[in-house]
Design a protein around this motif. Structure first.
Motif, mmCIF file in Angstrom:
data_model
loop_
_atom_site.group_PDB
_atom_site.id
_atom_site.type_symbol
_atom_site.label_atom_id
_atom_site.label_comp_id
_atom_site.label_asym_id
_atom_site.label_seq_id
_atom_site.Cartn_x
_atom_site.Cartn_y
_atom_site.Cartn_z
ATOM 1 N N TYR A 48 0.834 -1.208 0.000
ATOM 2 C CA TYR A 48 0.000 0.000 0.000
ATOM 3 C C TYR A 48 0.867 1.257 0.000
ATOM 4 C CZ TYR A 48 -3.393 3.471 1.609
ATOM 5 O OH TYR A 48 -4.178 4.598 1.736
ATOM 6 N N LEU A 49 1.863 1.282 0.861
ATOM 7 C CA LEU A 49 2.705 2.476 0.950
ATOM 8 C C LEU A 49 3.641 2.625 -0.249
ATOM 9 C CD1 LEU A 49 3.558 2.410 4.759
ATOM 10 C CD2 LEU A 49 1.853 3.802 3.581
ATOM 11 N N GLU A 50 3.903 1.529 -0.948
ATOM 12 C CA GLU A 50 4.682 1.588 -2.190
ATOM 13 C C GLU A 50 3.799 1.899 -3.402
ATOM 14 O OE1 GLU A 50 8.183 -1.505 -2.306
ATOM 15 O OE2 GLU A 50 6.485 -2.428 -1.279
ATOM 16 N N HIS A 51 2.507 2.056 -3.184
ATOM 17 C CA HIS A 51 1.529 2.342 -4.236
ATOM 18 C C HIS A 51 1.413 1.201 -5.246
ATOM 19 C CE1 HIS A 51 1.127 6.345 -2.618
ATOM 20 N NE2 HIS A 51 2.414 6.585 -2.787
ATOM 21 N N LYS A 52 1.600 -0.019 -4.756
ATOM 22 C CA LYS A 52 1.418 -1.188 -5.610
ATOM 23 C C LYS A 52 -0.017 -1.704 -5.557
ATOM 24 C CE LYS A 52 6.211 -2.793 -5.343
ATOM 25 N NZ LYS A 52 7.137 -3.880 -4.904
ATOM 26 N N ILE A 53 -0.746 -1.327 -4.499
ATOM 27 C CA ILE A 53 -2.161 -1.657 -4.378
ATOM 28 C C ILE A 53 -2.912 -0.409 -3.955
ATOM 29 C CG2 ILE A 53 -1.785 -4.100 -3.832
ATOM 30 C CD1 ILE A 53 -2.214 -3.427 -0.880
ATOM 31 N N PHE B 281 -5.966 -2.734 -0.095
ATOM 32 C CA PHE B 281 -5.282 -2.705 1.197
ATOM 33 C C PHE B 281 -6.230 -3.098 2.322
ATOM 34 C CE2 PHE B 281 -4.088 0.086 4.911
ATOM 35 C CZ PHE B 281 -3.005 -0.670 5.328
ATOM 36 N N LYS B 282 -7.396 -2.479 2.349
ATOM 37 C CA LYS B 282 -8.367 -2.798 3.401
ATOM 38 C C LYS B 282 -8.849 -4.239 3.283
ATOM 39 C CE LYS B 282 -11.123 0.851 2.804
ATOM 40 N NZ LYS B 282 -12.174 1.874 3.087
ATOM 41 N N ASP B 283 -9.037 -4.706 2.057
ATOM 42 C CA ASP B 283 -9.478 -6.086 1.849
ATOM 43 C C ASP B 283 -8.438 -7.070 2.370
ATOM 44 O OD1 ASP B 283 -11.320 -8.089 0.548
ATOM 45 O OD2 ASP B 283 -9.474 -8.508 -0.565
ATOM 46 N N MET B 284 -7.154 -6.797 2.121
ATOM 47 C CA MET B 284 -6.094 -7.694 2.599
ATOM 48 C C MET B 284 -6.025 -7.691 4.124
ATOM 49 S SD MET B 284 -3.059 -6.944 -0.198
ATOM 50 C CE MET B 284 -1.929 -8.212 0.427
ATOM 51 N N LEU B 285 -6.200 -6.518 4.737
ATOM 52 C CA LEU B 285 -6.169 -6.460 6.198
ATOM 53 C C LEU B 285 -7.374 -7.183 6.806
ATOM 54 C CD1 LEU B 285 -4.937 -2.880 7.159
ATOM 55 C CD2 LEU B 285 -3.689 -5.029 7.239
ATOM 56 N N VAL B 286 -8.545 -6.996 6.209
ATOM 57 C CA VAL B 286 -9.744 -7.657 6.724
ATOM 58 C C VAL B 286 -9.623 -9.173 6.573
ATOM 59 C CG1 VAL B 286 -12.220 -7.977 6.361
ATOM 60 C CG2 VAL B 286 -11.266 -5.667 6.405
ATOM 61 N N THR B 287 -9.036 -9.628 5.467
ATOM 62 C CA THR B 287 -8.806 -11.060 5.280
ATOM 63 C C THR B 287 -7.872 -11.602 6.351
ATOM 64 O OG1 THR B 287 -9.146 -10.892 2.883
ATOM 65 C CG2 THR B 287 -7.927 -12.820 3.695
ATOM 66 N N TYR B 288 -6.816 -10.839 6.634
ATOM 67 C CA TYR B 288 -5.889 -11.232 7.707
ATOM 68 C C TYR B 288 -6.613 -11.319 9.048
ATOM 69 C CZ TYR B 288 -2.567 -10.250 11.486
ATOM 70 O OH TYR B 288 -1.885 -10.259 12.677
ATOM 71 N N LEU B 289 -7.448 -10.332 9.344
ATOM 72 C CA LEU B 289 -8.188 -10.335 10.605
ATOM 73 C C LEU B 289 -9.144 -11.519 10.687
ATOM 74 C CD1 LEU B 289 -9.143 -6.544 10.968
ATOM 75 C CD2 LEU B 289 -7.292 -7.764 12.112
ATOM 76 N N ALA B 290 -9.774 -11.845 9.558
ATOM 77 C CA ALA B 290 -10.781 -12.915 9.557
ATOM 78 C C ALA B 290 -10.161 -14.298 9.642
ATOM 79 C CB ALA B 290 -11.634 -12.804 8.290
ATOM 80 N N ASP C 137 -11.798 3.620 25.488
ATOM 81 C CA ASP C 137 -10.724 4.275 24.743
ATOM 82 C C ASP C 137 -11.000 4.184 23.243
ATOM 83 O OD1 ASP C 137 -8.196 5.579 24.516
ATOM 84 O OD2 ASP C 137 -7.277 3.663 23.975
ATOM 85 N N GLU C 138 -11.042 5.334 22.567
ATOM 86 C CA GLU C 138 -11.296 5.368 21.128
ATOM 87 C C GLU C 138 -10.369 6.381 20.468
ATOM 88 O OE1 GLU C 138 -15.362 5.236 19.459
ATOM 89 O OE2 GLU C 138 -14.829 7.112 18.430
ATOM 90 N N ILE C 139 -9.672 5.937 19.438
ATOM 91 C CA ILE C 139 -8.754 6.791 18.694
ATOM 92 C C ILE C 139 -9.152 6.762 17.222
ATOM 93 C CG2 ILE C 139 -6.354 7.217 18.023
ATOM 94 C CD1 ILE C 139 -6.839 7.591 20.996
ATOM 95 N N LEU C 140 -9.202 7.938 16.612
ATOM 96 C CA LEU C 140 -9.505 8.073 15.195
ATOM 97 C C LEU C 140 -8.207 8.358 14.448
ATOM 98 C CD1 LEU C 140 -11.591 8.364 12.855
ATOM 99 C CD2 LEU C 140 -11.716 10.809 13.447
ATOM 100 N N VAL C 141 -7.955 7.588 13.389
ATOM 101 C CA VAL C 141 -6.712 7.718 12.637
ATOM 102 C C VAL C 141 -7.024 8.051 11.177
ATOM 103 C CG1 VAL C 141 -4.569 6.571 11.930
ATOM 104 C CG2 VAL C 141 -5.623 6.003 14.133
ATOM 105 N N LEU C 142 -6.381 9.094 10.671
ATOM 106 C CA LEU C 142 -6.499 9.492 9.265
ATOM 107 C C LEU C 142 -5.116 9.385 8.629
ATOM 108 C CD1 LEU C 142 -8.783 11.192 10.909
ATOM 109 C CD2 LEU C 142 -8.920 12.534 8.803
ATOM 110 N N ILE C 143 -5.029 8.707 7.501
ATOM 111 C CA ILE C 143 -3.767 8.541 6.793
ATOM 112 C C ILE C 143 -3.991 8.868 5.323
ATOM 113 C CG2 ILE C 143 -2.039 6.880 6.006
ATOM 114 C CD1 ILE C 143 -2.445 5.368 8.608
ATOM 115 N N ASN C 144 -3.275 9.867 4.836
ATOM 116 C CA ASN C 144 -3.349 10.200 3.417
ATOM 117 C C ASN C 144 -2.103 9.681 2.718
ATOM 118 O OD1 ASN C 144 -3.910 11.243 0.922
ATOM 119 N ND2 ASN C 144 -3.331 13.341 1.424
ATOM 120 N N ASN C 145 -2.247 8.582 2.023
ATOM 121 C CA ASN C 145 -1.127 7.951 1.334
ATOM 122 C C ASN C 145 -1.034 8.448 -0.107
ATOM 123 O OD1 ASN C 145 1.031 6.113 0.948
ATOM 124 N ND2 ASN C 145 -0.371 4.622 0.039
#
Length: 507
Positions: free
Chosen positions: A314-319, A324-333, A452-460
């Motif tokens: 994701y950070l290399e802009h290859k996906i 990116f979110k789909d891969m993370l959700v798959t990992y979580l599941a 405890d709740e934290i909101l994270v914004l990332i502009n890649n």
């Protein structure tokens, strides 16, 4: 399940439409029901509780710090090569333990430090002796004691898949062939064992395309493969496992190439380790899906490339963001939560290019990588020097010497790493399992646990004007900058900017 008109039983085998009122006799057939057998304590995961809260620091000994400065090579010399020795040693690490403690490190992972002719030490010749280049067994014991006094755990690298060509057992086979008592300790296909030339120092000279007469790691004649079920091998290696726990009080083993080692042998490693010290941590080096090793009977954890891959890509802009979110959700599941919380998370190691090089020396993107790692369930790991911006391509360039002159360090990046470590300690939500993603053109997610709740914004990517979703409109404190901001209608998010926000009302 009811759809308004019909009722269905969602069972263990299939979905059954209920055509009548459920009667007691319907329970005579248990095939549709989920059964939960009694769970025996010894079959449960017994990962030591300290693991999930550890912040690891990986050290490649020869390149970290030299207490003697007696190498003929200048510290900082480039390019580095794998046959070069720069003089890093155990006393050098001991002298820098305060540095690690100040950074916030609570665990050290050492790449191999046993006697071996190379700088990387993955061709072990004596599993019971610290390489003289690094010091003595006594020096190591002193390091462990001082590390423990500072609240830092120590984990060694166990190279139990293969050994060095000059190990006495293998050399006995080279000399005596089929008459050697150690011949079954290895996978010998043909005799004589050596079908290649040797250097004047007795090291293999390998020609590409040559079919070796014995099995090795990565087709490298310098690293014959152990036959771990063999009684001689099993006894020898398990004695090594317990030796360093009993005599030097180490806290864990990282098992090199664990996916190529017998599952039975890995079970024995865990068993004998826990018999000596019940809270010993067993980490494996698996690069692919690792669930067969993570049922509780073998490894406690693996080096978490299942997280590294999507993060890097994701950070290399290859996906894109969706992938990116789909891969993370798959990992979580697909990863049990009791496993995920102990995973060894990393964005670089001695086997990969450094994160700064990977992201083209863009420190803004390096910060995004560190943020994503520290805001994920599992134990974060820092490869030595990454915290001060050390760069390097693939092996051997990723094994440069640690720059200790602050003029050659990115002190602002180091400050950011310390900030992330402290923030993770003070906000339990950051190490929670789930990323609660928000539908938006940039990466936005919430981390929550209890109150405890934290909101994270990332502009890649490029600067964007973000239309703030209604669910996020509120006043927040930016935990990194300290400023109070209000998300109401629209907000500009700069290129590669991140925000770590907490609602002002919850402060």
């Amino acid at each position: 399940i009811h759809d308004g008109n019909n009722s269905f039983l969602y069972g263990a085998q299939r979905m059954i439409e209920l055509t009548h009122e459920i009667k007691h006799s319907d329970f005579n057939d248990l095939s549709a029901f989920y059964n939960f057998p009694y769970l025996n304590h010894e079959d449960l995961h017994q990962t030591p509780p300290w693991v999930k809260n550890t912040v690891w620091y990986q050290i490649f000994m020869d390149r970290f710090y030299s207490s003697t400065k007696n190498s003929s090579l200048e510290w900082g010399h480039l390019p580095v090569k794998n046959d070069e020795l720069y003089g890093g040693d155990l006393k050098g690490v001991t002298q820098k333990l305060e540095y690690l403690a100040d950074l916030g490190i609570t665990g050290i992972y050492f790449t191999p430090i046993f006697r071996s002719p190379t700088a990387h030490k993955y061709d072990t010749e004596d599993y019971f002796m610290i390489d003289p280049q690094f010091g003595t067994n006594e020096d190591f014991g002193n390091l462990v004691k001082k590390a423990h006094a500072l609240g830092i755990k120590v984990m060694l690298d166990g190279v139990f898949n293969h050994l060095g060509f000059n190990h006495p057992y293998f050399q006995d086979v080279v000399k005596f062939g089929e008459k050697s008592i150690y011949k079954d300790c290895f996978f010998i296909d043909r005799y004589p064992v050596v079908n290649f030339n040797l250097t004047k120092n007795g090291k293999p000279m390998y020609s590409k395309g040559l079919i070796l007469n014995y099995k090795t790691f990565a087709f490298n004649p310098n690293m014959p493969k152990w036959n771990s079920p063999n009684p001689i091998v099993e006894k020898y290696l398990l004695n090594c496992v317990t030796f360093w726990i009993k005599n030097y009080d180490i806290d864990g083993w990282r098992i090199d190439v664990s996916n190529e080692i017998s599952h039975d042998f890995l079970r024995l490693v865990k068993k004998v380790s826990r018999q000596v010290k019940k809270d010993t941590f067993i980490l494996g080096e698996n690069w692919d899906s690792s669930y067969p090793w993570l049922h509780g009977d073998q490894l406690d954890s693996v080096m978490n490339y299942s997280l590294s891959y999507p993060l890097w890509q994701y950070l290399e802009h290859k996906i894109d963001l969706i992938t990116f979110k789909d891969m993370l959700v798959t990992y979580l599941a697909t990863t049990p939560k009791n496993v995920m919380e102990n995973m060894f998370n990393l964005i670089g190691s001695h086997d990969t290019e450094r994160i700064r090089h990977r992201l083209h020396d863009d420190i803004r993107r390096v910060k995004l990588a560190l943020l994503l790692m520290f805001f994920s369930a599992g134990s974060p790991n820092i490869y030595y020097g990454d915290e001060i911006g050390l760069s390097g391509a693939h092996d051997p360039d990723n094994r440069r010497t640690m720059p200790w002159d602050e003029k050659n360090q990115d002190l602002e990046l180091k400050k950011f790493v310390k900030f992330l470590i402290e923030l993770r300690k003070s906000h339990p939500s950051l190490s929670d399992y789930d990323y609660h993603f928000v539908d938006a053109p940039i990466c936005i997610f919430k981390k929550t646990k209890d109150e405890d709740e934290i909101l994270v914004l990332i502009n890649n990517g490029k600067k964007v004007l973000l239309q703030v979703p209604d669910s996020l409109k509120d006043r927040y404190k930016n935990l990194y900058t300290g400023e109070i901001i209000e998300l109401h209608d629209k907000i500009y998010v700069e290129e590669y900017q991140f925000m770590i926000l907490q609602k002002e009302s919850t402060l």
